[in-house]
Design an enzyme around this catalytic site. Structure first.
Site, PDB file in Angstrom:
ATOM      1  N   ASN A  62       0.836  -1.213   0.000  1.00 48.42           N
ATOM      2  CA  ASN A  62       0.000   0.000   0.000  1.00 48.42           C
ATOM      3  C   ASN A  62       0.865   1.254   0.000  1.00 48.42           C
ATOM      4  O   ASN A  62       1.937   1.296   0.601  1.00 48.42           O
ATOM      5  CB  ASN A  62      -1.006  -0.004   1.156  1.00 48.42           C
ATOM      6  CG  ASN A  62      -0.412  -0.169   2.524  1.00 48.42           C
ATOM      7  OD1 ASN A  62       0.615  -0.814   2.689  1.00 48.42           O
ATOM      8  ND2 ASN A  62      -1.045   0.409   3.525  1.00 48.42           N
ATOM      9  N   GLU A  64       0.493   5.302   0.529  1.00 51.18           N
ATOM     10  CA  GLU A  64      -0.386   6.371   1.014  1.00 51.18           C
ATOM     11  C   GLU A  64       0.101   7.739   0.550  1.00 51.18           C
ATOM     12  O   GLU A  64       1.161   7.874  -0.082  1.00 51.18           O
ATOM     13  CB  GLU A  64      -0.487   6.290   2.538  1.00 51.18           C
ATOM     14  CG  GLU A  64      -1.107   4.968   2.972  1.00 51.18           C
ATOM     15  CD  GLU A  64      -1.326   4.856   4.475  1.00 51.18           C
ATOM     16  OE1 GLU A  64      -0.812   5.702   5.243  1.00 51.18           O
ATOM     17  OE2 GLU A  64      -2.032   3.901   4.867  1.00 51.18           O
ATOM     18  N   CYS A  73      -4.388   0.900  -2.115  1.00 49.81           N
ATOM     19  CA  CYS A  73      -4.238  -0.373  -1.405  1.00 49.81           C
ATOM     20  C   CYS A  73      -3.204  -1.249  -2.120  1.00 49.81           C
ATOM     21  O   CYS A  73      -3.019  -1.153  -3.343  1.00 49.81           O
ATOM     22  CB  CYS A  73      -5.554  -1.130  -1.392  1.00 49.81           C
ATOM     23  SG  CYS A  73      -6.850  -0.385  -0.407  1.00 49.81           S
ATOM     24  N   GLU A  75      -3.400  -4.303  -2.921  1.00 46.72           N
ATOM     25  CA  GLU A  75      -3.971  -5.191  -3.944  1.00 46.72           C
ATOM     26  C   GLU A  75      -4.032  -4.490  -5.290  1.00 46.72           C
ATOM     27  O   GLU A  75      -3.746  -5.085  -6.330  1.00 46.72           O
ATOM     28  CB  GLU A  75      -5.390  -5.632  -3.547  1.00 46.72           C
ATOM     29  CG  GLU A  75      -5.455  -6.528  -2.323  1.00 46.72           C
ATOM     30  CD  GLU A  75      -5.561  -5.765  -1.007  1.00 46.72           C
ATOM     31  OE1 GLU A  75      -5.097  -4.604  -0.929  1.00 46.72           O
ATOM     32  OE2 GLU A  75      -6.114  -6.335  -0.060  1.00 46.72           O
ATOM     33  N   CYS A 112     -10.580  -4.724   0.713  1.00 46.48           N
ATOM     34  CA  CYS A 112     -11.653  -3.725   0.833  1.00 46.48           C
ATOM     35  C   CYS A 112     -12.576  -3.824  -0.381  1.00 46.48           C
ATOM     36  O   CYS A 112     -12.282  -4.518  -1.364  1.00 46.48           O
ATOM     37  CB  CYS A 112     -11.062  -2.323   0.953  1.00 46.48           C
ATOM     38  SG  CYS A 112     -10.532  -1.616  -0.618  1.00 46.48           S
ATOM     39  N   CYS A 115     -11.073  -2.937  -3.823  1.00 45.48           N
ATOM     40  CA  CYS A 115     -10.144  -3.982  -4.283  1.00 45.48           C
ATOM     41  C   CYS A 115     -10.887  -5.241  -4.716  1.00 45.48           C
ATOM     42  O   CYS A 115     -10.470  -5.933  -5.644  1.00 45.48           O
ATOM     43  CB  CYS A 115      -9.123  -4.295  -3.201  1.00 45.48           C
ATOM     44  SG  CYS A 115      -7.959  -2.933  -2.966  1.00 45.48           S
TER      45      CYS A 115
HETATM   46  N1  THU Z   1      -5.279  -1.356   2.751  1.00 40.91           N
HETATM   47  C1  THU Z   1      -4.766  -2.199   1.813  1.00 40.91           C
HETATM   48  O1  THU Z   1      -3.678  -1.982   1.269  1.00 40.91           O
HETATM   49  N2  THU Z   1      -5.497  -3.295   1.489  1.00 40.91           N
HETATM   50  C2  THU Z   1      -6.690  -3.635   2.040  1.00 40.91           C
HETATM   51  O2  THU Z   1      -7.255  -4.644   1.667  1.00 40.91           O
HETATM   52  C3  THU Z   1      -7.272  -2.799   3.087  1.00 40.91           C
HETATM   53  C4  THU Z   1      -6.543  -1.559   3.412  1.00 40.91           C
HETATM   54  C5  THU Z   1      -4.481  -0.185   3.113  1.00 40.91           C
HETATM   55  C6  THU Z   1      -5.063   1.133   2.697  1.00 40.91           C
HETATM   56  C7  THU Z   1      -4.426   2.063   3.706  1.00 40.91           C
HETATM   57  O3  THU Z   1      -3.134   2.443   3.225  1.00 40.91           O
HETATM   58  C8  THU Z   1      -4.240   1.209   4.946  1.00 40.91           C
HETATM   59  O4  THU Z   1      -4.344  -0.130   4.507  1.00 40.91           O
HETATM   60  C9  THU Z   1      -5.274   1.465   6.022  1.00 40.91           C
HETATM   61  O5  THU Z   1      -6.563   1.416   5.523  1.00 40.91           O
END
Ligand code: THU
Length: 161
Positions: A62, A64, A73, A75, A112, A115
């Site tokens: 991920n 940010e 994310c 994925e 999520c 994704c």
């Molecule tokens: N996140 C993911 O990378 N994958 C998921 O399936 C759920 C959430 C990340 C997004 C964000 O950077 C952090 O986790 C918190 O939500």
């Protein structure tokens, strides 16, 4: 009037050691990849790895941003990378893990909603099931044989034909 029911099966392993060797190796790598996450805001580091039909593996984590909605994310970073590097090669399996110093969760991460949408479209392109291995740094592991099962009644490319 007719009531319909959606069900899906998935396998729960007590821990990584119960997995078949190839799946175990992938989840171990996903755990390592959590180190590559850029997650200074949530401090929730997610690592993902795809095993492709040609034997290659591709990593994602991920990413940010100070403007929070810009963040991606793991994925979707992974799917975009695979699609860019190997656009014609199906993904067989994706393993996902997460790490969070403040984590209270005691179960595997599950993709999520956005994704799930992206995964089901990739599985459609694949024309074969895309298996998910969902874990964290320790404890139980879930294996789902087809990513689309996580998104019943999905809006798909069929709707736009
Ligand atoms: N996140 C993911 O990378 N994958 C998921 O399936 C759920 C959430 C990340 C997004 C964000 O950077 C952090 O986790 C918190 O939500």
């Amino acid at each position: 009037m007719k009531e319909k029911k959606f069900e899906f099966n998935y396998t729960v392993y007590q821990n990584i050691d119960e997995l078949p060797p190839e799946q175990k190796e992938l989840l171990e790598e996903a755990r390592e990849i959590t180190q590559h996450a850029y997650a200074p805001y949530s401090r929730f580091q997610v690592g993902a790895i795809a095993k492709l039909a040609n034997g290659e593996t591709v990593k994602g984590s991920n990413q940010e941003n100070a403007s929070f909605p810009v963040g991606l994310c793991a994925e979707r970073v992974l799917l975009a990378t695979v699609s860019s590097l190997f656009p014609k090669i199906p993904i067989l399996t994706i393993a996902i893990s997460y790490k969070s110093e403040e984590q209270k969760s005691d179960h595997p991460i599950s993709p999520c909603g956005i994704c799930r949408q992206a995964l089901q479209e990739y599985e459609g392109r694949n024309k074969q099931p895309l298996q998910l291995i969902l874990g964290r740094m320790e404890g139980a592991v879930y294996v789902i044989d087809s990513a689309s099962k996580l998104l019943p009644l999905a809006f798909t490319s069929d709707e736009l034909r």
